[in-house]
Design a protein around this motif. Structure first.
Motif, PDB file in Angstrom:
ATOM      1  N   PRO A 175       0.817  -1.228   0.000  1.00 10.24           N
ATOM      2  CA  PRO A 175       0.000   0.000   0.000  1.00 10.24           C
ATOM      3  C   PRO A 175       0.846   1.272   0.000  1.00 10.24           C
ATOM      4  N   LEU A 176       1.994   1.238   0.693  1.00  9.58           N
ATOM      5  CA  LEU A 176       2.882   2.395   0.678  1.00  9.58           C
ATOM      6  C   LEU A 176       3.403   2.656  -0.728  1.00  9.58           C
ATOM      7  N   LEU A 177       3.755   1.571  -1.436  1.00 15.98           N
ATOM      8  CA  LEU A 177       4.220   1.713  -2.816  1.00 15.98           C
ATOM      9  C   LEU A 177       3.130   2.294  -3.704  1.00 15.98           C
ATOM     10  N   PHE A 178       1.910   1.795  -3.555  1.00 14.69           N
ATOM     11  CA  PHE A 178       0.788   2.338  -4.332  1.00 14.69           C
ATOM     12  C   PHE A 178       0.595   3.825  -4.041  1.00 14.69           C
ATOM     13  N   LEU A 187      -4.551   3.942 -15.195  1.00 16.27           N
ATOM     14  CA  LEU A 187      -3.890   3.019 -14.264  1.00 16.27           C
ATOM     15  C   LEU A 187      -3.787   3.625 -12.873  1.00 16.27           C
ATOM     16  N   LEU A 188      -3.580   4.938 -12.797  1.00 20.39           N
ATOM     17  CA  LEU A 188      -3.514   5.612 -11.496  1.00 20.39           C
ATOM     18  C   LEU A 188      -4.854   5.546 -10.763  1.00 20.39           C
ATOM     19  N   ILE A 189      -5.951   5.560 -11.498  1.00 23.66           N
ATOM     20  CA  ILE A 189      -7.273   5.502 -10.873  1.00 23.66           C
ATOM     21  C   ILE A 189      -7.444   4.216 -10.064  1.00 23.66           C
ATOM     22  N   THR A 190      -6.810   3.138 -10.509  1.00 28.45           N
ATOM     23  CA  THR A 190      -6.970   1.851  -9.830  1.00 28.45           C
ATOM     24  C   THR A 190      -6.112   1.731  -8.573  1.00 28.45           C
ATOM     25  N   ALA A 201       3.850  -3.525 -11.687  1.00 23.50           N
ATOM     26  CA  ALA A 201       3.321  -3.058 -12.972  1.00 23.50           C
ATOM     27  C   ALA A 201       2.740  -1.657 -12.849  1.00 23.50           C
ATOM     28  N   CYS A 202       2.071  -1.392 -11.718  1.00 25.11           N
ATOM     29  CA  CYS A 202       1.459  -0.084 -11.519  1.00 25.11           C
ATOM     30  C   CYS A 202       2.489   1.023 -11.297  1.00 25.11           C
ATOM     31  N   VAL A 203       3.709   0.650 -10.909  1.00 24.37           N
ATOM     32  CA  VAL A 203       4.777   1.646 -10.763  1.00 24.37           C
ATOM     33  C   VAL A 203       4.990   2.391 -12.084  1.00 24.37           C
ATOM     34  N   HIS A 204       4.718   1.701 -13.176  1.00 20.30           N
ATOM     35  CA  HIS A 204       4.907   2.321 -14.487  1.00 20.30           C
ATOM     36  C   HIS A 204       4.079   3.583 -14.656  1.00 20.30           C
ATOM     37  N   ALA A 205       2.963   3.678 -13.916  1.00 15.60           N
ATOM     38  CA  ALA A 205       2.060   4.824 -14.074  1.00 15.60           C
ATOM     39  C   ALA A 205       2.702   6.147 -13.690  1.00 15.60           C
ATOM     40  N   CYS A 206       3.784   6.136 -12.902  1.00 19.70           N
ATOM     41  CA  CYS A 206       4.415   7.389 -12.495  1.00 19.70           C
ATOM     42  C   CYS A 206       5.777   7.609 -13.150  1.00 19.70           C
ATOM     43  N   LEU A 207       6.242   6.666 -13.960  1.00 22.54           N
ATOM     44  CA  LEU A 207       7.609   6.749 -14.477  1.00 22.54           C
ATOM     45  C   LEU A 207       7.738   7.563 -15.761  1.00 22.54           C
ATOM     46  N   ARG A 208       6.688   7.591 -16.569  1.00 24.91           N
ATOM     47  CA  ARG A 208       6.822   8.263 -17.862  1.00 24.91           C
ATOM     48  C   ARG A 208       7.164   9.747 -17.733  1.00 24.91           C
ATOM     49  N   PRO A 209       6.502  10.537 -16.856  1.00 21.83           N
ATOM     50  CA  PRO A 209       6.925  11.937 -16.703  1.00 21.83           C
ATOM     51  C   PRO A 209       8.374  12.082 -16.243  1.00 21.83           C
ATOM     52  N   LEU A 210       8.841  11.150 -15.395  1.00 28.62           N
ATOM     53  CA  LEU A 210      10.238  11.187 -14.953  1.00 28.62           C
ATOM     54  C   LEU A 210      11.186  10.912 -16.117  1.00 28.62           C
ATOM     55  N   ILE A 211      10.787  10.009 -17.010  1.00 28.15           N
ATOM     56  CA  ILE A 211      11.599   9.729 -18.196  1.00 28.15           C
ATOM     57  C   ILE A 211      11.656  10.949 -19.101  1.00 28.15           C
ATOM     58  N   CYS A 242     -15.146  -3.879  -8.132  1.00 27.82           N
ATOM     59  CA  CYS A 242     -14.181  -4.923  -8.489  1.00 27.82           C
ATOM     60  C   CYS A 242     -14.148  -5.115  -9.997  1.00 27.82           C
ATOM     61  N   ARG A 243     -15.326  -5.160 -10.607  1.00 27.54           N
ATOM     62  CA  ARG A 243     -15.406  -5.317 -12.062  1.00 27.54           C
ATOM     63  C   ARG A 243     -14.810  -4.111 -12.789  1.00 27.54           C
ATOM     64  N   ILE A 244     -15.180  -2.911 -12.353  1.00 26.41           N
ATOM     65  CA  ILE A 244     -14.688  -1.696 -13.001  1.00 26.41           C
ATOM     66  C   ILE A 244     -13.173  -1.587 -12.864  1.00 26.41           C
ATOM     67  N   ASN A 245     -12.657  -1.870 -11.690  1.00 25.09           N
ATOM     68  CA  ASN A 245     -11.218  -1.755 -11.451  1.00 25.09           C
ATOM     69  C   ASN A 245     -10.430  -2.713 -12.331  1.00 25.09           C
ATOM     70  N   GLY A 246     -10.887  -3.956 -12.412  1.00 24.11           N
ATOM     71  CA  GLY A 246     -10.199  -4.927 -13.257  1.00 24.11           C
ATOM     72  C   GLY A 246     -10.240  -4.550 -14.722  1.00 24.11           C
ATOM     73  N   ALA A 247     -11.385  -4.015 -15.182  1.00 23.16           N
ATOM     74  CA  ALA A 247     -11.505  -3.621 -16.585  1.00 23.16           C
ATOM     75  C   ALA A 247     -10.577  -2.457 -16.915  1.00 23.16           C
ATOM     76  N   LEU A 248     -10.537  -1.438 -16.061  1.00 26.93           N
ATOM     77  CA  LEU A 248      -9.649  -0.295 -16.296  1.00 26.93           C
ATOM     78  C   LEU A 248      -8.191  -0.723 -16.318  1.00 26.93           C
ATOM     79  N   PHE A 249      -7.829  -1.626 -15.429  1.00 24.38           N
ATOM     80  CA  PHE A 249      -6.458  -2.120 -15.367  1.00 24.38           C
ATOM     81  C   PHE A 249      -6.060  -2.774 -16.686  1.00 24.38           C
ATOM     82  N   ASN A 250      -6.918  -3.630 -17.231  1.00 21.74           N
ATOM     83  CA  ASN A 250      -6.596  -4.338 -18.467  1.00 21.74           C
ATOM     84  C   ASN A 250      -6.613  -3.409 -19.677  1.00 21.74           C
ATOM     85  N   ILE A 251      -7.557  -2.470 -19.731  1.00 20.92           N
ATOM     86  CA  ILE A 251      -7.598  -1.522 -20.842  1.00 20.92           C
ATOM     87  C   ILE A 251      -6.329  -0.680 -20.864  1.00 20.92           C
ATOM     88  N   SER A 252      -5.862  -0.253 -19.697  1.00 13.48           N
ATOM     89  CA  SER A 252      -4.624   0.523 -19.620  1.00 13.48           C
ATOM     90  C   SER A 252      -3.447  -0.280 -20.148  1.00 13.48           C
TER      91      SER A 252
END
Length: 360
Positions: free
Chosen positions: A40-43, A85-88, A290-300, A109-119
């Motif tokens: 949870p701290l990582l999230f 991905l950040l929303i999840t 995998a969710c860590v990727h959601a914050c890395l692109r601006p840093l790149i 649960c359904r919405i979260n899983g769907a958003l995760f896969n679409i991302s």
């Protein structure tokens, strides 16, 4: 004296005990240990840096919307996949932290899983599209996107979003099978572990695995031929610099998502056994990576894109400056192909000298 034994309590009980729904796996819940705090701290860290970074990127894109380049359009859509991905993030964090697991109900649960896969699907396909454009431009000398037709880029990105939604249909259907019987009180023991427990498990997993493995193969082929062509050119360093950003974006994407996909492949293989119990913490740990990727692109962008870094630092010091021009150095839709000279006058002189030599 007759001894009467009443066995009705044993033989009259003909109900069944569903270990999947009635057993809460207390040992697993109690063995979470440090993971219930660290994940949870990582999230939370990812959410904080992701919101800050993508807000900055979106502000810059909004301020220069009248002069968007092709790279700006792709950066916008890549950023939207990260925002989804950040929303999840808060939901996954809550599931890991709470002892009873998922606490947001079946609908979320359904919405979260769907958003995760679409991302995931959309991010993968957009990187594949950018790399494919670079391959056609550099190897085949085909200009797929031009600044004169920005609408074509928007259409391609919208098609990618549509394809991503279509690819997630088996996931949507599979998640419809999550019913109230899977709930312990008001808490799903694990939204993530129960998403695929239906007859749609295999189709959903196969699509997910193919959508990961096939782009990996195609991207490897694209980058191999591009780097080989650049290495053999006269301006190798300059042209390699123009490919640096897309190479790093693709590499970071795969580093973040590969452990999750490997654990999912293993889970798919083992789930053929009826006695298999999914390793929820393993899946959640790789999902967190995998969710860590959601914050890395601006840093790149900040680290590799010199113009974006300069504008960001200037904005922090004394306000926003003129944002015209390409901030990202992504190279998509560039008018001058890498095999052509960057100086048109040189090309004219070379052509005129060639014509004079032919006349002689």
């Amino acid at each position: 004296m007759e001894l009467e034994v009443d066995l009705g309590g044993i033989f009259l009980h003909n109900g069944t005990y569903d270990y999947d729904t009635d057993y809460t796996y207390e040992d697993e819940l109690e063995s979470r240990g440090a993971a219930a705090v660290l994940i949870p701290l990582l999230f939370s860290i990812v959410l904080a840096f992701g919101v800050l970074g993508h807000t900055l990127v979106m502000v810059f894109l909004g301020l220069k919307r009248q002069s968007w380049s092709i790279s700006d359009i792709f950066v916008l859509h890549l950023g939207l996949t990260d925002v989804i991905l950040l929303i999840t993030q808060p939901f996954w964090a809550a599931q890991t932290a709470l002892r009873l697991g998922w606490c947001c109900g079946v609908f979320w649960c359904r919405i979260n899983g769907a958003l995760f896969n679409i991302s995931f699907y959309c991010g993968m396909l957009q990187l594949l599209c950018i790399a494919g454009e670079r391959y056609l431009n550099i190897i085949r000398s085909v200009q797929l996107f031009t600044q004169k037709k920005p609408w074509l880029t928007h259409i391609v990105c919208l098609v990618i979003w549509l394809v991503s939604i279509l690819l997630s249909i088996p996931d949507w259907v599979s998640m419809l099978y999550i019913q109230e019987k899977n709930m312990d009180g008001e808490n799903l023991c694990s939204c993530f572990a129960n998403i695929y427990r239906s007859k749609w498990q295999i189709p959903a997993r196969v699509i997910h695995h193919v959508t990961f493995l096939l782009p990996v193969i195609l991207l490897t082929i694209f980058f191999y031929y591009i780097l080989k062509q650049i290495q053999d050119s006269a301006k190798a360093c300059e042209r390699l610099r123009s490919m640096k950003l897309i190479l790093v974006l693709a590499l970071v994407f795969f580093l973040c998502w590969t452990p999750y996909n490997i654990s999912l492949i293993i889970d798919t293989w083992k789930s053929r056994s009826k006695t298999y119990v999914p390793g929820k913490m393993t899946l959640l740990a790789t999902l967190a990576l995998a969710c860590v990727h959601a914050c890395l692109r601006p840093l790149i962008y900040f680290g590799l894109c010199e113009k974006f870094r300069e504008k960001t630092l200037a904005a922090a010091k004394c306000g926003l400056e003129d944002l015209n021009g390409d901030l990202w150095d992504l190279g998509v839709g560039s008018e001058n192909m890498p095999d052509q000279s960057s100086n048109p006058e040189e090309m004219k002189q070379i052509n005129s000298m060639g014509q004079q030599s032919d006349k002689v």
